[in-house]
Design a protein around this motif. Structure first.
Motif, PDB file in Angstrom:
ATOM      1  N   LYS A 119       0.857  -1.177   0.000  1.00 46.79           N
ATOM      2  CA  LYS A 119       0.000   0.000   0.000  1.00 46.79           C
ATOM      3  C   LYS A 119       0.895   1.229   0.000  1.00 46.79           C
ATOM      4  O   LYS A 119       1.834   1.306   0.786  1.00 46.79           O
ATOM      5  CB  LYS A 119      -0.831  -0.033   1.281  1.00 46.79           C
ATOM      6  CG  LYS A 119      -2.231   0.492   1.174  1.00 46.79           C
ATOM      7  CD  LYS A 119      -3.062  -0.146   2.274  1.00 46.79           C
ATOM      8  CE  LYS A 119      -4.159   0.705   2.791  1.00 46.79           C
ATOM      9  NZ  LYS A 119      -4.891   0.040   3.866  1.00 46.79           N
ATOM     10  N   LYS A 120       0.600   2.161  -0.885  1.00 40.03           N
ATOM     11  CA  LYS A 120       1.411   3.371  -1.000  1.00 40.03           C
ATOM     12  C   LYS A 120       0.590   4.551  -0.494  1.00 40.03           C
ATOM     13  O   LYS A 120      -0.534   4.768  -0.941  1.00 40.03           O
ATOM     14  CB  LYS A 120       1.806   3.575  -2.461  1.00 40.03           C
ATOM     15  CG  LYS A 120       2.642   4.802  -2.739  1.00 40.03           C
ATOM     16  CD  LYS A 120       3.208   4.741  -4.165  1.00 40.03           C
ATOM     17  CE  LYS A 120       3.639   6.113  -4.627  1.00 40.03           C
ATOM     18  NZ  LYS A 120       2.611   6.839  -5.383  1.00 40.03           N
ATOM     19  N   TYR A 121       1.176   5.282   0.461  1.00 39.35           N
ATOM     20  CA  TYR A 121       0.523   6.477   0.985  1.00 39.35           C
ATOM     21  C   TYR A 121       1.285   7.701   0.505  1.00 39.35           C
ATOM     22  O   TYR A 121       2.506   7.777   0.677  1.00 39.35           O
ATOM     23  CB  TYR A 121       0.557   6.480   2.523  1.00 39.35           C
ATOM     24  CG  TYR A 121      -0.336   5.472   3.201  1.00 39.35           C
ATOM     25  CD1 TYR A 121       0.022   4.135   3.278  1.00 39.35           C
ATOM     26  CD2 TYR A 121      -1.525   5.874   3.803  1.00 39.35           C
ATOM     27  CE1 TYR A 121      -0.788   3.218   3.929  1.00 39.35           C
ATOM     28  CE2 TYR A 121      -2.341   4.960   4.465  1.00 39.35           C
ATOM     29  CZ  TYR A 121      -1.965   3.633   4.519  1.00 39.35           C
ATOM     30  OH  TYR A 121      -2.761   2.737   5.162  1.00 39.35           O
ATOM     31  N   ASP A 122       0.565   8.654  -0.061  1.00 41.41           N
ATOM     32  CA  ASP A 122       1.192   9.918  -0.445  1.00 41.41           C
ATOM     33  C   ASP A 122       1.088  10.889   0.718  1.00 41.41           C
ATOM     34  O   ASP A 122       0.056  10.967   1.387  1.00 41.41           O
ATOM     35  CB  ASP A 122       0.488  10.518  -1.671  1.00 41.41           C
ATOM     36  CG  ASP A 122       0.748   9.686  -2.924  1.00 41.41           C
ATOM     37  OD1 ASP A 122       1.875   9.179  -3.065  1.00 41.41           O
ATOM     38  OD2 ASP A 122      -0.183   9.526  -3.738  1.00 41.41           O
ATOM     39  N   VAL A 123       2.171  11.620   0.949  1.00 43.26           N
ATOM     40  CA  VAL A 123       2.166  12.648   1.980  1.00 43.26           C
ATOM     41  C   VAL A 123       1.738  13.962   1.337  1.00 43.26           C
ATOM     42  O   VAL A 123       2.298  14.372   0.327  1.00 43.26           O
ATOM     43  CB  VAL A 123       3.561  12.789   2.625  1.00 43.26           C
ATOM     44  CG1 VAL A 123       3.566  13.919   3.654  1.00 43.26           C
ATOM     45  CG2 VAL A 123       3.975  11.469   3.273  1.00 43.26           C
ATOM     46  N   VAL A 124       0.709  14.577   1.894  1.00 46.59           N
ATOM     47  CA  VAL A 124       0.199  15.832   1.338  1.00 46.59           C
ATOM     48  C   VAL A 124       0.237  16.885   2.440  1.00 46.59           C
ATOM     49  O   VAL A 124      -0.298  16.668   3.520  1.00 46.59           O
ATOM     50  CB  VAL A 124      -1.257  15.663   0.833  1.00 46.59           C
ATOM     51  CG1 VAL A 124      -1.778  16.976   0.260  1.00 46.59           C
ATOM     52  CG2 VAL A 124      -1.349  14.548  -0.203  1.00 46.59           C
ATOM     53  N   VAL A 125       0.917  17.992   2.158  1.00 50.66           N
ATOM     54  CA  VAL A 125       0.905  19.098   3.111  1.00 50.66           C
ATOM     55  C   VAL A 125      -0.280  19.988   2.737  1.00 50.66           C
ATOM     56  O   VAL A 125      -0.348  20.507   1.627  1.00 50.66           O
ATOM     57  CB  VAL A 125       2.225  19.893   3.068  1.00 50.66           C
ATOM     58  CG1 VAL A 125       2.168  21.065   4.046  1.00 50.66           C
ATOM     59  CG2 VAL A 125       3.396  18.977   3.404  1.00 50.66           C
ATOM     60  N   VAL A 126      -1.233  20.084   3.668  1.00 54.73           N
ATOM     61  CA  VAL A 126      -2.459  20.819   3.376  1.00 54.73           C
ATOM     62  C   VAL A 126      -2.352  22.221   3.949  1.00 54.73           C
ATOM     63  O   VAL A 126      -2.077  22.392   5.140  1.00 54.73           O
ATOM     64  CB  VAL A 126      -3.688  20.099   3.979  1.00 54.73           C
ATOM     65  CG1 VAL A 126      -4.971  20.845   3.601  1.00 54.73           C
ATOM     66  CG2 VAL A 126      -3.749  18.653   3.515  1.00 54.73           C
ATOM     67  N   MET A 127      -2.522  23.187   3.085  1.00 57.65           N
ATOM     68  CA  MET A 127      -2.560  24.577   3.552  1.00 57.65           C
ATOM     69  C   MET A 127      -3.757  25.228   2.895  1.00 57.65           C
ATOM     70  O   MET A 127      -3.882  25.203   1.665  1.00 57.65           O
ATOM     71  CB  MET A 127      -1.283  25.317   3.195  1.00 57.65           C
ATOM     72  CG  MET A 127      -0.224  25.151   4.281  1.00 57.65           C
ATOM     73  SD  MET A 127       1.343  25.905   3.855  1.00 57.65           S
ATOM     74  CE  MET A 127       1.933  24.832   2.588  1.00 57.65           C
ATOM     75  N   VAL A 128      -4.663  25.725   3.719  1.00 55.55           N
ATOM     76  CA  VAL A 128      -5.831  26.384   3.144  1.00 55.55           C
ATOM     77  C   VAL A 128      -5.416  27.814   2.843  1.00 55.55           C
ATOM     78  O   VAL A 128      -5.304  28.647   3.734  1.00 55.55           O
ATOM     79  CB  VAL A 128      -7.028  26.339   4.098  1.00 55.55           C
ATOM     80  CG1 VAL A 128      -8.285  26.845   3.414  1.00 55.55           C
ATOM     81  CG2 VAL A 128      -7.242  24.929   4.621  1.00 55.55           C
ATOM     82  N   GLY A 129      -5.123  28.067   1.584  1.00 49.64           N
ATOM     83  CA  GLY A 129      -4.642  29.385   1.200  1.00 49.64           C
ATOM     84  C   GLY A 129      -5.780  30.345   0.930  1.00 49.64           C
ATOM     85  O   GLY A 129      -5.650  31.550   1.083  1.00 49.64           O
ATOM     86  N   SER A 130      -6.908  29.767   0.522  1.00 56.76           N
ATOM     87  CA  SER A 130      -8.039  30.618   0.159  1.00 56.76           C
ATOM     88  C   SER A 130      -9.284  30.109   0.874  1.00 56.76           C
ATOM     89  O   SER A 130      -9.548  28.907   0.907  1.00 56.76           O
ATOM     90  CB  SER A 130      -8.249  30.553  -1.356  1.00 56.76           C
ATOM     91  OG  SER A 130      -9.562  30.951  -1.673  1.00 56.76           O
ATOM     92  N   TRP A 131     -10.030  31.028   1.457  1.00 53.48           N
ATOM     93  CA  TRP A 131     -11.264  30.648   2.153  1.00 53.48           C
ATOM     94  C   TRP A 131     -12.490  30.974   1.320  1.00 53.48           C
ATOM     95  O   TRP A 131     -13.557  31.262   1.840  1.00 53.48           O
ATOM     96  CB  TRP A 131     -11.308  31.264   3.551  1.00 53.48           C
ATOM     97  CG  TRP A 131     -10.284  30.598   4.421  1.00 53.48           C
ATOM     98  CD1 TRP A 131      -8.989  30.964   4.578  1.00 53.48           C
ATOM     99  CD2 TRP A 131     -10.464  29.404   5.187  1.00 53.48           C
ATOM    100  NE1 TRP A 131      -8.326  30.076   5.400  1.00 53.48           N
ATOM    101  CE2 TRP A 131      -9.225  29.114   5.801  1.00 53.48           C
ATOM    102  CE3 TRP A 131     -11.540  28.549   5.426  1.00 53.48           C
ATOM    103  CZ2 TRP A 131      -9.034  28.006   6.630  1.00 53.48           C
ATOM    104  CZ3 TRP A 131     -11.360  27.458   6.262  1.00 53.48           C
ATOM    105  CH2 TRP A 131     -10.120  27.198   6.839  1.00 53.48           C
ATOM    106  N   THR A 132     -12.296  30.948  -0.020  1.00 55.27           N
ATOM    107  CA  THR A 132     -13.418  31.079  -0.950  1.00 55.27           C
ATOM    108  C   THR A 132     -13.585  29.725  -1.634  1.00 55.27           C
ATOM    109  O   THR A 132     -12.609  29.154  -2.121  1.00 55.27           O
ATOM    110  CB  THR A 132     -13.114  32.148  -2.003  1.00 55.27           C
ATOM    111  OG1 THR A 132     -12.943  33.393  -1.325  1.00 55.27           O
ATOM    112  CG2 THR A 132     -14.247  32.284  -3.012  1.00 55.27           C
TER     113      THR A 132
END
Lengths: 349, 252
Positions: free
Chosen positions: A104-117
């Motif tokens: 099983k391969k897991y991708d690492v994603v850095v989540v940054m909410v840049g826009s609140w629209t």
């Protein structure tokens, strides 16, 4: 006596042929631990989409982190737990099961909410379950719904078999999020769920508690920086004809209502369906007051109410929740209730 | 429901008796009524490695009431048949690991759960069959008889239900997401095949001129569930031992 001996011999003949335990075929990343001071929100392991979602302080993103990772019993991990992660190029982990067969391969994603629209123009689709989810306008995967839980009951694998999906019946004729309350299926009825209330929210769906404690499966909130003052957007709503209670009995005196609200709270721990209204970490609320039918797109503009809330800390999170049945968390609502939301926006000071 | 079966059973005995009394018995046929117990299990002939432990087992009280007829064939040999109302059941609690299951919705809908379960399974089976045995009986001496043959059975009333607990399922298979299961019930009664067939082998000892005791095996060759059903992904079969007492009906 004869019978007794027979029973004994039968049981013995059954138990004596128990075979050697199979090697563990599972290949999960079970926990992914990062020092909390590096985080703006708790790490999410999105098992359904095989992603590690990280919500990092800017310093941690710049310098990298050293996660501690626990995998399924007997499985091996590459790169190993304790190796440091540097961001900038794609990162993934591969888990190989003890049986050696499964990977099983897991991708690492850095989540940054840049826009609140959020205009709900871009949608992704889960493979293999074929339910949709919207991307934020900046491409971040920050929205989810009850769809991953409903997928477990084995509904038909097509987007419109799920309560939350895209529609072209949006504000100004573009795409929008359509949230409907659907009838339960044979499998969900086995565990006492008669309707699938539609929901859409900022956060994560944790499948592991979907059956034991469904409200805990909806983990609300994404990290936010700044001081939200208003929650605006467009919606239309048509309640279904017959309101039913959790046992599936029609309640004639009731009409279904929609729910749309935004909750600002102190993280990094997310809120869930059982404490989203009551947690003492809540800082401010913006709740749509009119939950009744609206045949055309109707604009709302709700100020955040900070009265009675906690003091805002430095790990603020924001949840936006929309549901086609306001009492859907307790499986009360009307089959056919339909809510469409579009152009949701958080206005900062 | 039970009353109806009792009635049916009494009817057997009655018609059996009538039959026995009506016919001329100078052909050497023997007619008997029997009452007994079925002990056994619905089980695969070999347990798969996904079944880790049998925690508890109870054969349940499974009566068997019937009528049988023996027709003389040649010296020491008889042909036997009859009709039996057979309860075949069990209660079992077992621990399973990565047990594959697929549960299809009713009325042919495409929806269904497929995945693997790890945890505790508790199953209660109590099927009622109308069994028609057909066998050759060899009676070399005065007291002992041996039977070999087969049986065919119609399912009158199915029951296969239970619950899973203290475990988790994985959506789709071992790599799917884990969903913790505290307690979930299942009922596969309406998936059971309406018939069963298998081998019949028995030993009988006559106790007096009227009474005899017997043990016979009913070794099911037919899968309890059709192969298309994968809620229980092992080929379960009826494996039962019947212990009974028979009473020879009097001649007119």
């Amino acid at each position: 006596m004869k019978q007794f001996l027979l029973i004994i011999s039968l049981v013995c003949s059954l138990t004596s042929c128990i075979k050697k335990a199979p090697l563990n075929p599972e290949a999960d990343i079970e926990t992914f631990t990062v020092d909390k001071t590096f985080l703006t929100g708790d790490v999410v392991i999105d098992q359904a989409n095989r992603k590690i979602l990280l919500y990092l302080q800017p310093e941690a993103y710049k310098n990298g982190i050293v996660p501690k990772i626990v995998v399924s019993n007997g499985a091996t991990l590459s790169p190993a737990s304790g190796d440091s992660l540097k961001f900038g190029s794609p990162i993934s982990y591969t888990v190989t099961s003890q049986s050696g067969v499964n990977r099983k391969k897991y991708d690492v994603v850095v989540v940054m909410v840049g826009s609140w629209t959020f205009n709900f123009e871009w949608w992704g689709i889960n493979d293999p379950n074929q339910y949709e989810f919207p991307y934020g306008d900046d491409g971040a995967q920050v929205w989810t719904s009850g769809n991953p839980g409903i997928a477990i009951t084995g509904v038909d694998k097509r987007p419109d078999a799920y309560p939350m999906r895209s529609t072209t019946d949006g504000y100004l004729g573009t795409k929008a999020a359509e949230i409907v309350t659907l009838p339960g299926n044979d499998i969900s009825k086995m565990i006492g769920i008669k309707i699938f209330p539609g929901s859409l929210f900022l956060g994560n769906f944790n499948s592991s508690s979907a059956m034991t404690n469904p409200p805990a499966a909806t983990e609300f909130g994404q990290p936010i920086v700044g001081h939200p003052v208003r929650f605006t957007g467009y919606y239309k709503y048509a309640p279904g004809p017959l309101f039913q209670d959790s046992d599936g009995n029609t309640v004639n005196s009731m009409t279904d209502r929609c729910a749309v609200y935004a909750i600002l709270f102190n993280g990094p721990q997310r809120l869930n369906g059982s404490n989203i209204q009551t947690a003492n970490t809540i800082v401010a609320r913006a709740v749509l007051p009119d939950q009744s039918a609206k045949s055309d797109f109707t604009r709302f503009d709700i100020p955040f109410d900070y009265t009675g809330g906690s003091m805002p800390g430095n790990q603020l999170m924001l949840a936006i929740v929309a549901s086609s049945s306001a009492e859907g968390a307790s499986y009360r609502g009307a089959i056919g209730s339909r809510l469409v939301v579009d152009s949701l926006r958080i206005i900062m000071q | 429901m039970n009353k109806r079966f009792l009635l049916a059973a009494l009817l057997f005995l009655f018609t059996g008796t009538m039959f026995a009394q009506d016919r001329k018995q100078d052909d050497g046929s023997i007619h008997r009524v029997s009452i007994g117990l079925n002990l056994g299990a619905v089980t695969p002939t070999s347990l798969p490695n996904t079944i880790r432990r049998i925690d508890a087992y109870n054969p349940l009280l499974c009566p068997s009431i019937g009528y049988s007829a023996l027709f003389a064939a040649k010296q020491h040999w008889w042909i036997g048949t009859g009709l039996l109302l057979d309860y075949k059941g069990m209660w079992v609690k077992d621990s399973v690991a990565y047990f594959h299951t697929m549960i299809q919705g009713n009325n042919g809908s495409a929806s269904g759960f497929e995945g693997s379960f790890t945890g505790t399974n508790t199953t209660t089976v109590r099927n009622v069959y109308l069994t028609l045995p057909l066998y050759a009986q060899w009676t070399p001496g005065k007291n002992w008889s041996f039977q070999i043959g087969g049986y065919f059975a119609f399912l009158l009333r199915p029951k296969f239900e239970g619950h899973v607990s203290n475990g988790y399922i994985r959506n789709g298979g071992p790599l799917g997401e884990k969903v913790i299961v505290d307690y979930a019930e299942f009922d596969f009664s309406n998936k059971i095949r309406r018939y069963d067939y298998g081998l019949h082998a028995g030993i009988e000892k006559s106790l007096s001129s009227k009474w005899s005791a017997s043990i016979h095996w009913q070794w099911g060759l037919c899968r309890l569930f059709p192969a298309s059903f994968s809620g229980v992904d092992v080929p379960l079969k009826n494996m039962y031992v019947n212990v009974s007492l028979s009473y020879r009906l009097p001649r007119l």
